[in-house]
Design a protein around this motif. Structure first.
Motif, short mmCIF file in Angstrom:
data_model
loop_
_atom_site.label_atom_id
_atom_site.label_comp_id
_atom_site.label_asym_id
_atom_site.label_seq_id
_atom_site.Cartn_x
_atom_site.Cartn_y
_atom_site.Cartn_z
N LEU A 20 0.85 -1.19 0.00
CA LEU A 20 0.00 0.00 0.00
C LEU A 20 0.88 1.24 0.00
CD1 LEU A 20 -2.88 1.19 0.26
CD2 LEU A 20 -2.54 1.14 2.75
N LYS A 21 0.76 2.01 -1.06
CA LYS A 21 1.57 3.25 -1.16
C LYS A 21 0.80 4.38 -0.47
CE LYS A 21 2.97 6.40 -4.94
NZ LYS A 21 4.37 6.80 -4.85
N VAL A 22 1.37 4.87 0.61
CA VAL A 22 0.75 5.98 1.34
C VAL A 22 1.79 7.08 1.56
CG1 VAL A 22 -1.08 4.70 2.52
CG2 VAL A 22 1.22 4.76 3.53
N ASP A 23 2.72 7.20 0.60
CA ASP A 23 3.83 8.12 0.83
C ASP A 23 3.50 9.56 0.49
OD1 ASP A 23 3.97 7.95 -1.89
OD2 ASP A 23 5.96 7.05 -1.98
N SER A 24 2.26 9.87 0.18
CA SER A 24 1.87 11.27 0.04
C SER A 24 1.42 11.88 1.36
CB SER A 24 0.76 11.42 -1.00
OG SER A 24 -0.45 10.87 -0.53
N PHE A 25 1.22 11.03 2.40
CA PHE A 25 0.77 11.60 3.68
C PHE A 25 1.34 10.90 4.91
CE2 PHE A 25 -2.69 8.45 4.41
CZ PHE A 25 -2.84 7.95 3.12
N ILE A 26 2.02 9.75 4.75
CA ILE A 26 2.56 9.06 5.93
C ILE A 26 4.07 8.86 5.88
CG2 ILE A 26 2.60 6.85 7.20
CD1 ILE A 26 -0.35 6.70 6.99
N ASN A 27 4.62 8.36 4.77
CA ASN A 27 6.03 7.97 4.88
C ASN A 27 6.96 8.40 3.74
OD1 ASN A 27 5.03 6.11 3.08
ND2 ASN A 27 5.03 4.41 4.53
N HIS A 28 6.79 9.60 3.29
CA HIS A 28 7.83 10.29 2.49
C HIS A 28 7.44 11.77 2.56
CE1 HIS A 28 10.71 11.54 -0.35
NE2 HIS A 28 10.08 11.33 -1.47
N THR B 52 5.50 26.69 1.04
CA THR B 52 4.41 25.75 0.76
C THR B 52 4.77 24.34 1.23
OG1 THR B 52 5.28 25.19 -1.43
CG2 THR B 52 3.72 27.05 -1.30
N LYS B 53 6.05 24.15 1.56
CA LYS B 53 6.49 22.81 1.94
C LYS B 53 7.75 22.89 2.79
CE LYS B 53 4.82 19.78 -0.82
NZ LYS B 53 4.46 18.85 -1.89
N VAL B 54 7.85 21.99 3.77
CA VAL B 54 9.08 21.84 4.55
C VAL B 54 9.80 20.61 4.02
CG1 VAL B 54 10.03 21.41 6.86
CG2 VAL B 54 8.06 22.94 6.58
N LEU B 55 11.12 20.72 3.84
CA LEU B 55 11.92 19.59 3.35
C LEU B 55 13.03 19.29 4.34
CD1 LEU B 55 12.74 17.63 1.00
CD2 LEU B 55 14.19 19.49 0.12
N THR B 56 13.20 18.00 4.67
CA THR B 56 14.28 17.59 5.56
C THR B 56 14.86 16.28 5.04
OG1 THR B 56 14.92 17.25 7.88
CG2 THR B 56 12.83 16.25 7.17
N ALA B 57 15.80 15.72 5.78
CA ALA B 57 16.39 14.43 5.42
C ALA B 57 16.15 13.46 6.56
CB ALA B 57 17.89 14.58 5.18
N GLU B 58 15.77 12.20 6.21
CA GLU B 58 15.70 11.21 7.26
C GLU B 58 17.10 11.03 7.81
OE1 GLU B 58 14.25 7.78 5.04
OE2 GLU B 58 16.27 6.97 4.96
N ILE B 59 17.28 10.74 9.06
CA ILE B 59 16.31 10.29 10.04
C ILE B 59 16.09 11.37 11.08
CG2 ILE B 59 15.90 8.50 11.79
CD1 ILE B 59 17.94 6.80 10.02
N SER B 60 17.19 11.98 11.51
CA SER B 60 17.07 12.85 12.68
C SER B 60 16.48 14.22 12.35
CB SER B 60 18.43 12.99 13.38
OG SER B 60 19.42 13.39 12.45
N GLY B 61 16.32 14.54 11.06
CA GLY B 61 15.64 15.77 10.71
C GLY B 61 14.13 15.69 10.85
N TYR B 78 10.37 14.21 3.75
CA TYR B 78 11.72 13.84 4.17
C TYR B 78 12.40 13.04 3.07
CZ TYR B 78 9.44 9.61 6.32
OH TYR B 78 8.69 8.48 6.59
N ALA B 79 13.59 13.54 2.69
CA ALA B 79 14.38 12.84 1.69
C ALA B 79 14.76 11.47 2.23
CB ALA B 79 15.64 13.64 1.36
#
Lengths: 190, 190
Positions: A20-28, B52-61, B78-79
Protein backbone atom coordinates in the motif's frame (compact mmCIF):
# COMPACT_ATOMS: atom_id res chain seq x y z
CA UNK A 1 -10.88 6.57 12.13
CA UNK A 2 -12.88 8.06 9.29
CA UNK A 3 -10.51 10.86 8.30
CA UNK A 4 -7.70 8.35 7.85
CA UNK A 5 -9.85 5.88 5.93
CA UNK A 6 -10.99 8.64 3.58
CA UNK A 7 -7.41 9.76 3.05
CA UNK A 8 -6.33 6.23 2.15
CA UNK A 9 -9.25 5.95 -0.27
CA UNK A 10 -8.35 9.30 -1.85
CA UNK A 11 -4.55 8.98 -2.03
CA UNK A 12 -3.53 5.40 -1.19
CA UNK A 13 -2.42 3.22 -4.06
CA UNK A 14 -2.56 -0.55 -4.17
CA UNK A 15 0.70 -1.49 -5.89
CA UNK A 16 -0.02 -5.22 -5.77
CA UNK A 17 1.49 -7.98 -3.57
CA UNK A 18 -0.08 -6.33 -0.54
CA UNK A 19 1.94 -3.13 -0.93
CA UNK A 20 0.00 0.00 0.00
CA UNK A 21 1.57 3.25 -1.16
CA UNK A 22 0.75 5.98 1.34
CA UNK A 23 3.83 8.12 0.83
CA UNK A 24 1.87 11.27 0.04
CA UNK A 25 0.77 11.60 3.68
CA UNK A 26 2.56 9.06 5.93
CA UNK A 27 6.03 7.97 4.88
CA UNK A 28 7.83 10.29 2.49
CA UNK A 29 5.60 13.30 2.46
CA UNK A 30 3.82 13.57 5.83
CA UNK A 31 0.67 15.51 6.65
CA UNK A 32 1.44 16.82 10.15
CA UNK A 33 -2.20 17.71 10.90
CA UNK A 34 -3.35 14.18 10.05
CA UNK A 35 -0.45 12.76 12.03
CA UNK A 36 -1.46 14.92 15.02
CA UNK A 37 -5.00 13.52 14.80
CA UNK A 38 -3.54 9.99 14.60
CA UNK A 39 -1.38 10.64 17.66
CA UNK A 40 -4.29 12.07 19.64
CA UNK A 41 -6.48 9.08 18.79
CA UNK A 42 -3.80 6.54 19.78
CA UNK A 43 -3.17 8.53 22.97
CA UNK A 44 -6.89 8.46 23.75
CA UNK A 45 -7.04 4.68 23.32
CA UNK A 46 -4.05 4.15 25.64
CA UNK A 47 -4.87 6.93 28.12
CA UNK A 48 -5.31 4.37 30.93
CA UNK A 49 -2.18 2.35 30.16
CA UNK A 50 0.09 4.48 32.40
CA UNK A 51 2.89 4.29 29.84
CA UNK A 52 6.16 6.02 30.67
CA UNK A 53 7.63 5.78 27.19
CA UNK A 54 6.64 5.33 23.54
CA UNK A 55 8.87 3.03 21.46
CA UNK A 56 8.97 2.85 17.67
CA UNK A 57 11.39 1.97 14.86
CA UNK A 58 12.98 4.40 12.46
CA UNK A 59 12.04 5.62 9.88
CA UNK A 60 8.35 5.65 9.13
CA UNK A 61 7.30 4.96 12.72
CA UNK A 62 8.76 8.24 13.91
CA UNK A 63 5.98 10.62 12.85
CA UNK A 64 3.02 8.74 14.37
CA UNK A 65 4.99 7.76 17.50
CA UNK A 66 6.19 11.33 18.05
CA UNK A 67 2.65 12.67 17.82
CA UNK A 68 1.32 9.95 20.14
CA UNK A 69 4.07 10.75 22.64
CA UNK A 70 3.30 14.47 22.36
CA UNK A 71 -0.35 13.82 23.18
CA UNK A 72 0.62 11.59 26.13
CA UNK A 73 3.39 14.01 27.22
CA UNK A 74 5.96 11.20 27.20
CA UNK A 75 9.42 10.74 25.67
CA UNK A 76 9.57 8.65 22.51
CA UNK A 77 12.47 6.35 21.62
CA UNK A 78 13.05 5.24 18.06
CA UNK A 79 15.04 2.08 17.53
CA UNK A 80 17.96 2.78 15.20
CA UNK A 81 18.74 0.57 12.20
CA UNK A 82 22.43 1.41 12.24
CA UNK A 83 24.51 2.11 15.31
CA UNK A 84 25.42 5.79 15.60
CA UNK A 85 28.89 6.64 16.89
CA UNK A 86 27.26 8.28 19.89
CA UNK A 87 25.77 4.98 21.17
CA UNK A 88 27.53 3.13 23.99
CA UNK A 89 28.17 -0.60 24.06
CA UNK A 90 25.57 -2.95 25.51
CA UNK A 91 22.71 -1.86 23.26
CA UNK A 92 19.61 -4.02 22.92
CA UNK A 93 19.51 -5.41 19.39
CA UNK A 94 16.95 -7.50 17.58
CA UNK A 95 16.73 -8.56 13.96
CA UNK A 96 13.59 -7.84 11.97
CA UNK A 97 12.82 -8.44 8.31
CA UNK A 98 12.10 -5.30 6.29
CA UNK A 99 9.49 -5.74 3.57
CA UNK A 100 10.18 -2.52 1.74
CA UNK A 101 13.92 -3.10 1.74
CA UNK A 102 13.73 -6.83 1.10
CA UNK A 103 16.32 -7.71 3.72
CA UNK A 104 16.82 -8.24 7.44
CA UNK A 105 17.56 -5.12 9.46
CA UNK A 106 18.80 -4.85 13.01
CA UNK A 107 16.84 -2.71 15.47
CA UNK A 108 19.08 -1.11 18.10
CA UNK A 109 18.08 0.67 21.33
CA UNK A 110 20.49 2.16 23.81
CA UNK A 111 20.08 0.88 27.40
CA UNK A 112 20.31 4.54 28.43
CA UNK A 113 16.74 5.07 27.27
CA UNK A 114 14.89 1.86 28.14
CA UNK A 115 14.99 0.33 31.60
CA UNK A 116 13.14 -2.03 33.93
CA UNK A 117 11.24 0.92 35.36
CA UNK A 118 9.61 1.71 32.01
CA UNK A 119 6.05 0.94 30.93
CA UNK A 120 6.25 0.90 27.15
CA UNK A 121 3.68 1.66 24.46
CA UNK A 122 4.93 0.36 21.09
CA UNK A 123 3.71 2.42 18.10
CA UNK A 124 4.38 1.90 14.39
CA UNK A 125 2.89 3.05 11.10
CA UNK A 126 1.82 -0.42 9.91
CA UNK A 127 0.73 -3.63 11.55
CA UNK A 128 1.18 -6.11 8.68
CA UNK A 129 3.01 -9.38 9.41
CA UNK A 130 3.83 -7.90 12.80
CA UNK A 131 7.52 -8.74 12.64
CA UNK A 132 8.83 -5.23 13.26
CA UNK A 133 6.48 -4.83 16.20
CA UNK A 134 7.47 -8.28 17.51
CA UNK A 135 11.12 -7.23 17.37
CA UNK A 136 10.34 -4.05 19.32
CA UNK A 137 8.51 -6.14 21.93
CA UNK A 138 11.57 -8.42 22.27
CA UNK A 139 13.66 -5.31 22.94
CA UNK A 140 11.18 -4.27 25.66
CA UNK A 141 11.54 -7.74 27.21
CA UNK A 142 15.31 -7.63 26.97
CA UNK A 143 15.29 -4.35 28.90
CA UNK A 144 13.04 -5.98 31.54
CA UNK A 145 10.59 -3.18 30.87
CA UNK A 146 6.82 -3.68 30.89
CA UNK A 147 4.90 -3.71 27.62
CA UNK A 148 1.54 -1.96 28.13
CA UNK A 149 0.15 -1.72 24.60
CA UNK A 150 0.70 -1.84 20.86
CA UNK A 151 -0.69 0.78 18.49
CA UNK A 152 -0.43 1.09 14.72
CA UNK A 153 -1.89 3.52 12.23
CA UNK A 154 -2.87 1.05 9.49
CA UNK A 155 -3.50 -2.67 9.95
CA UNK A 156 -3.31 -4.99 6.96
CA UNK A 157 -5.42 -7.67 8.61
CA UNK A 158 -4.93 -10.10 5.70
CA UNK A 159 -1.24 -10.42 6.62
CA UNK A 160 -2.14 -11.85 10.00
CA UNK A 161 0.18 -9.88 12.27
CA UNK A 162 -2.39 -9.46 15.04
CA UNK A 163 -2.54 -13.20 15.76
CA UNK A 164 1.15 -13.23 16.59
CA UNK A 165 0.68 -10.50 19.18
CA UNK A 166 -2.09 -12.21 21.16
CA UNK A 167 0.45 -13.87 23.43
CA UNK A 168 1.65 -10.47 24.65
CA UNK A 169 -1.54 -10.02 26.63
CA UNK A 170 -1.76 -6.27 25.98
CA UNK A 171 -4.30 -4.26 24.00
CA UNK A 172 -3.53 -3.94 20.27
CA UNK A 173 -5.14 -0.88 18.70
CA UNK A 174 -5.09 0.07 15.02
CA UNK A 175 -6.88 3.04 13.50
CA UNK A 176 -8.02 1.41 10.24
CA UNK A 177 -8.10 -2.23 9.21
CA UNK A 178 -7.65 -3.30 5.60
CA UNK A 179 -8.95 -6.81 5.07
CA UNK A 180 -8.33 -7.30 1.35
CA UNK A 181 -5.98 -5.87 -1.26
CA UNK A 182 -6.43 -8.51 -3.95
CA UNK A 183 -7.28 -7.51 -7.53
CA UNK A 184 -6.25 -3.89 -7.00
CA UNK A 185 -8.84 -3.27 -4.29
CA UNK A 186 -8.48 -1.62 -0.90
CA UNK A 187 -11.23 -3.11 1.28
CA UNK A 188 -11.71 -1.90 4.86
CA UNK A 189 -13.16 -3.99 7.71
CA UNK A 190 -16.06 -1.59 8.14
CA UNK B 1 16.47 29.63 22.50
CA UNK B 2 17.15 29.37 26.22
CA UNK B 3 15.22 26.16 26.93
CA UNK B 4 17.24 24.37 24.25
CA UNK B 5 20.55 25.79 25.41
CA UNK B 6 19.82 24.70 28.97
CA UNK B 7 18.88 21.23 27.80
CA UNK B 8 22.14 20.89 25.89
CA UNK B 9 24.07 22.06 28.96
CA UNK B 10 22.21 19.56 31.15
CA UNK B 11 22.19 16.49 28.88
CA UNK B 12 24.46 17.11 25.90
CA UNK B 13 27.82 15.34 25.90
CA UNK B 14 30.94 16.45 24.09
CA UNK B 15 32.38 13.19 22.76
CA UNK B 16 35.38 14.89 21.16
CA UNK B 17 36.17 15.58 17.49
CA UNK B 18 33.22 17.97 17.37
CA UNK B 19 30.68 15.23 18.09
CA UNK B 20 27.81 16.41 20.28
CA UNK B 21 25.71 13.63 21.79
CA UNK B 22 22.10 14.82 22.13
CA UNK B 23 20.39 11.48 21.76
CA UNK B 24 18.50 11.76 25.04
CA UNK B 25 16.22 14.44 23.59
CA UNK B 26 16.78 14.89 19.83
CA UNK B 27 17.92 11.86 17.87
CA UNK B 28 17.28 8.49 19.54
CA UNK B 29 15.09 9.45 22.41
CA UNK B 30 13.06 12.55 21.51
CA UNK B 31 11.34 14.98 23.86
CA UNK B 32 8.17 15.83 21.91
CA UNK B 33 7.37 18.90 24.04
CA UNK B 34 10.82 20.37 23.41
CA UNK B 35 10.52 19.48 19.74
CA UNK B 36 7.14 21.24 19.59
CA UNK B 37 8.75 24.36 21.07
CA UNK B 38 11.55 24.08 18.50
CA UNK B 39 9.04 23.75 15.66
CA UNK B 40 7.01 26.72 16.88
CA UNK B 41 10.13 28.89 17.12
CA UNK B 42 11.34 27.96 13.63
CA UNK B 43 7.82 28.56 12.31
CA UNK B 44 7.76 31.99 13.95
CA UNK B 45 11.06 32.93 12.34
CA UNK B 46 9.84 31.89 8.88
CA UNK B 47 6.25 33.07 9.26
CA UNK B 48 6.70 35.61 6.44
CA UNK B 49 8.47 33.23 4.03
CA UNK B 50 5.23 31.99 2.42
CA UNK B 51 6.61 28.44 2.29
CA UNK B 52 4.41 25.75 0.76
CA UNK B 53 6.49 22.81 1.94
CA UNK B 54 9.08 21.84 4.55
CA UNK B 55 11.92 19.59 3.35
CA UNK B 56 14.28 17.59 5.56
CA UNK B 57 16.39 14.43 5.42
CA UNK B 58 15.70 11.21 7.26
CA UNK B 59 16.31 10.29 10.04
CA UNK B 60 17.07 12.85 12.68
CA UNK B 61 15.64 15.77 10.71
CA UNK B 62 12.16 14.29 10.82
CA UNK B 63 11.13 15.32 14.34
CA UNK B 64 12.05 19.04 14.15
CA UNK B 65 10.82 19.34 10.55
CA UNK B 66 7.51 17.66 11.37
CA UNK B 67 6.90 20.02 14.28
CA UNK B 68 7.87 23.07 12.19
CA UNK B 69 5.49 21.93 9.45
CA UNK B 70 2.74 21.36 12.01
CA UNK B 71 3.13 24.92 13.29
CA UNK B 72 3.12 26.29 9.73
CA UNK B 73 0.26 23.95 8.69
CA UNK B 74 2.28 22.65 5.73
CA UNK B 75 3.21 19.21 4.43
CA UNK B 76 6.73 18.00 5.22
CA UNK B 77 8.81 15.85 2.88
CA UNK B 78 11.72 13.84 4.17
CA UNK B 79 14.38 12.84 1.69
CA UNK B 80 14.91 9.08 1.81
CA UNK B 81 18.35 7.50 2.06
CA UNK B 82 17.29 4.32 0.32
CA UNK B 83 14.75 4.05 -2.45
CA UNK B 84 11.52 2.43 -1.24
CA UNK B 85 9.74 0.07 -3.62
CA UNK B 86 6.83 2.51 -3.67
CA UNK B 87 8.88 5.28 -5.32
CA UNK B 88 8.53 5.85 -9.08
CA UNK B 89 11.46 6.41 -11.45
CA UNK B 90 12.75 9.91 -12.05
CA UNK B 91 13.46 10.76 -8.41
CA UNK B 92 15.70 13.68 -7.52
CA UNK B 93 18.90 12.31 -5.97
CA UNK B 94 21.90 14.02 -4.47
CA UNK B 95 24.89 12.60 -2.64
CA UNK B 96 25.76 13.91 0.82
CA UNK B 97 28.48 12.79 3.23
CA UNK B 98 27.21 11.42 6.54
CA UNK B 99 29.41 12.25 9.51
CA UNK B 100 27.85 9.85 11.95
CA UNK B 101 27.94 6.99 9.44
CA UNK B 102 31.34 7.87 8.00
CA UNK B 103 30.23 7.37 4.40
CA UNK B 104 28.43 9.04 1.53
CA UNK B 105 24.66 8.62 1.48
CA UNK B 106 22.23 9.40 -1.31
CA UNK B 107 19.26 11.66 -0.58
CA UNK B 108 16.22 10.79 -2.68
CA UNK B 109 13.00 12.78 -3.18
CA UNK B 110 10.12 11.72 -5.37
CA UNK B 111 9.10 14.28 -8.02
CA UNK B 112 5.53 13.61 -6.89
CA UNK B 113 6.12 15.74 -3.79
CA UNK B 114 8.38 18.58 -4.94
CA UNK B 115 7.59 20.73 -7.96
CA UNK B 116 8.32 24.10 -9.55
CA UNK B 117 5.28 25.54 -7.79
CA UNK B 118 6.76 24.88 -4.33
CA UNK B 119 8.36 27.40 -1.99
CA UNK B 120 10.56 25.27 0.23
CA UNK B 121 11.78 25.73 3.79
CA UNK B 122 14.69 23.33 4.49
CA UNK B 123 14.89 22.18 8.14
CA UNK B 124 17.41 19.86 9.77
CA UNK B 125 18.56 19.01 13.30
CA UNK B 126 22.16 20.23 12.85
CA UNK B 127 23.91 22.86 10.77
CA UNK B 128 27.53 21.72 11.01
CA UNK B 129 29.55 21.53 7.77
CA UNK B 130 26.30 22.22 5.96
CA UNK B 131 26.70 19.40 3.48
CA UNK B 132 23.38 17.68 4.16
CA UNK B 133 21.57 21.01 3.90
CA UNK B 134 23.49 21.85 0.71
CA UNK B 135 22.37 18.53 -0.78
CA UNK B 136 18.74 19.29 0.12
CA UNK B 137 19.09 22.72 -1.53
CA UNK B 138 20.41 21.06 -4.70
CA UNK B 139 17.32 18.86 -4.72
CA UNK B 140 15.14 21.99 -4.41
CA UNK B 141 16.98 23.47 -7.41
CA UNK B 142 16.66 20.29 -9.41
CA UNK B 143 12.89 20.39 -8.88
CA UNK B 144 12.88 24.03 -10.06
CA UNK B 145 11.25 24.87 -6.75
CA UNK B 146 12.04 28.06 -4.83
CA UNK B 147 14.14 27.92 -1.67
CA UNK B 148 12.77 30.38 0.88
CA UNK B 149 14.78 29.60 4.01
CA UNK B 150 17.01 27.23 5.95
CA UNK B 151 16.42 26.37 9.60
CA UNK B 152 18.35 24.13 11.96
CA UNK B 153 18.01 23.32 15.62
CA UNK B 154 21.69 23.37 16.61
CA UNK B 155 24.47 25.16 14.75
CA UNK B 156 28.07 24.12 15.28
CA UNK B 157 29.49 27.44 14.09
CA UNK B 158 33.07 26.20 14.34
CA UNK B 159 32.43 23.78 11.45
CA UNK B 160 31.71 26.68 9.13
CA UNK B 161 28.57 25.45 7.39
CA UNK B 162 26.86 28.83 7.39
CA UNK B 163 29.47 30.38 5.08
CA UNK B 164 28.65 27.85 2.38
CA UNK B 165 24.97 28.80 2.49
CA UNK B 166 25.47 32.56 1.97
CA UNK B 167 25.22 32.16 -1.78
CA UNK B 168 21.67 30.86 -1.47
CA UNK B 169 20.44 34.34 -0.61
CA UNK B 170 17.82 33.13 1.88
CA UNK B 171 17.63 33.59 5.65
CA UNK B 172 19.46 30.91 7.68
CA UNK B 173 18.06 30.54 11.20
CA UNK B 174 19.46 28.31 13.95
CA UNK B 175 18.14 28.13 17.49
CA UNK B 176 21.46 27.80 19.33
CA UNK B 177 25.00 28.36 18.10
CA UNK B 178 27.94 26.42 19.54
CA UNK B 179 31.21 28.18 18.79
CA UNK B 180 33.71 25.89 20.49
CA UNK B 181 33.87 22.22 21.48
CA UNK B 182 37.60 21.92 22.03
CA UNK B 183 38.99 20.46 25.27
CA UNK B 184 35.66 18.89 26.24
CA UNK B 185 33.82 22.21 26.42
CA UNK B 186 30.47 23.22 24.94
CA UNK B 187 30.65 27.00 24.42
CA UNK B 188 27.65 28.91 23.11
CA UNK B 189 27.80 32.13 21.07
CA UNK B 190 25.91 34.05 23.76
Amino acid sequence: MLVLKNRILAEGRNLGKGILKVDSFINHQVDPMLMMAVGEELARRFAQARATKVLTAEISGIAPALMTALALKLPVVYARKSRPITMPQGAYTQEAPSHTKGKVVELIVSPEYLSAADRVLVVDDFLATGQTIAALIKIVERANATLVGVGAVIEKSFEGGRAGLVGCGVPVETLVQIIDMSDGRIVFAD
